[in-house]
Enzyme design. Sequence first.
Site, short mmCIF file in Angstrom:
data_model
loop_
_atom_site.label_atom_id
_atom_site.label_comp_id
_atom_site.label_asym_id
_atom_site.label_seq_id
_atom_site.Cartn_x
_atom_site.Cartn_y
_atom_site.Cartn_z
N LYS A 44 0.80 -1.23 0.00
CA LYS A 44 0.00 0.00 0.00
C LYS A 44 0.84 1.28 0.00
CE LYS A 44 -3.39 -0.93 -0.61
NZ LYS A 44 -3.70 -1.51 -1.95
N HIS A 100 7.09 -7.57 -2.28
CA HIS A 100 6.87 -6.94 -0.98
C HIS A 100 7.80 -7.59 0.06
CE1 HIS A 100 3.40 -4.63 -2.07
NE2 HIS A 100 2.54 -5.61 -2.13
N SER A 130 -4.72 3.03 4.09
CA SER A 130 -4.91 2.42 2.77
C SER A 130 -5.08 0.90 2.91
CB SER A 130 -3.70 2.75 1.89
OG SER A 130 -3.83 2.16 0.63
P1 A3P Z 1 -4.93 4.96 -1.13
O1 A3P Z 1 -5.56 3.72 -0.61
O2 A3P Z 1 -4.43 5.86 -0.03
O3 A3P Z 1 -5.78 5.69 -2.09
P2 A3P Z 1 -0.24 -0.25 -3.69
O4 A3P Z 1 -0.20 -0.17 -5.18
O5 A3P Z 1 1.10 -0.39 -3.07
O6 A3P Z 1 -1.22 -1.26 -3.25
O7 A3P Z 1 -0.74 1.17 -3.16
C1 A3P Z 1 -2.07 1.58 -3.31
C2 A3P Z 1 -2.15 3.07 -3.04
O8 A3P Z 1 -1.56 3.79 -4.15
C3 A3P Z 1 -3.60 3.53 -2.93
O9 A3P Z 1 -3.62 4.55 -1.94
C4 A3P Z 1 -3.85 4.08 -4.33
O10 A3P Z 1 -4.90 5.00 -4.41
C5 A3P Z 1 -2.51 4.72 -4.64
N1 A3P Z 1 -2.35 4.90 -6.10
C6 A3P Z 1 -2.53 3.97 -7.07
N2 A3P Z 1 -2.34 4.51 -8.28
C7 A3P Z 1 -2.03 5.82 -8.08
C8 A3P Z 1 -1.73 6.92 -8.95
N3 A3P Z 1 -1.70 6.78 -10.26
N4 A3P Z 1 -1.48 8.11 -8.38
C9 A3P Z 1 -1.49 8.26 -7.02
N5 A3P Z 1 -1.77 7.27 -6.16
C10 A3P Z 1 -2.04 6.07 -6.68
#
Ligand code: A3P
Length: 286
Positions: A44, A100, A130
């Site tokens: 996340k 991860h 998140s």
């Molecule tokens: P939030 O849940 O705070 O919105 P991961 O890919 O490691 O699982 O992380 C997910 C987080 O990255 C989520 O945060 C998601 O919204 C954010 N995220 C994914 N794509 C994104 C983008 N293009 N720009 C900004 N944040 C992004």
Amino acid sequence: MAEGFMWYAGIPFPASLYKPEDIRAAHEQFVVKDEDIITVTYPKSGTNWMIEILCLILSKGDPEWIRSVPIWERSPWIENELRFKRIRDMKEGPRLLSSHLPIQLFPKSFFTSKAKVIYILRNPKDVLVSAYYFYRQSKIIKNAESLQQYYEWFIQGNVSRGSWFAHVLGWMSMRERENVLVLSYEALKKDTRNTVKRICQFLGKKLEPQELDLVLENSSFQAMKENRMSNYSLANRNYFRAGIEITRRGMVGDWKNHLTVAQAEDFDKIFREKLAGFPLELLPCD
Ligand code: A3P
């Protein structure tokens, strides 16, 4: 204590997705190649955003690949997809891979290779929030009954991939290496263009200005939200509920909308204690 974990070397992994032999194979047998580009994060922290950016850098901004192949096939997970042969079947050229894994379980072969790792950090309070919302959309571990409960599990390290503090400290110890680039989600949000340029420099890739524009446009939050190959709407229904979305808010500081003042103050105190002696200015926690 959260349920549904397979513990390996003291680290909890969702038992429905991981077997001990997967982690052992990733750590001891997986052969990293010099041309590999590996996105490494604590869950996340912006993993999928980075993967999307890397795919677009390799395609010089052309969205054809990101719109036709699911994100987990474009950059497979080292620790859980070995048995699906996805990685072994990847064609030659720079392979994009994701992980991860905490540093102590990362493929041993990496440490003598020239492969490049991009480690993404994120404010742990945003990571926590998140993760709480993401795992509620999944069936892979027992969900916390409340944010307070998830908060407690997170502090104790009883969440998927264990302690955020240990993960980050482990990987930060690699930050001076030539083939490791540590970036924060916050820096990427604040100045995406210049951070993407930094990534290109690290990878030895040159983009024309209009190619860089395309990378930014096609990896924007909105573009990823609308791309079914990237937004997890195609994720396996055995593991994820209908309506799952990886693109939830995409904000810096969303924790302020969810954590109480007392929780945030308590977290900051624990943050300083657990990371005592580490230069805290290198880590986002505001
Ligand atoms: P939030 O849940 O705070 O919105 P991961 O890919 O490691 O699982 O992380 C997910 C987080 O990255 C989520 O945060 C998601 O919204 C954010 N995220 C994914 N794509 C994104 C983008 N293009 N720009 C900004 N944040 C992004």
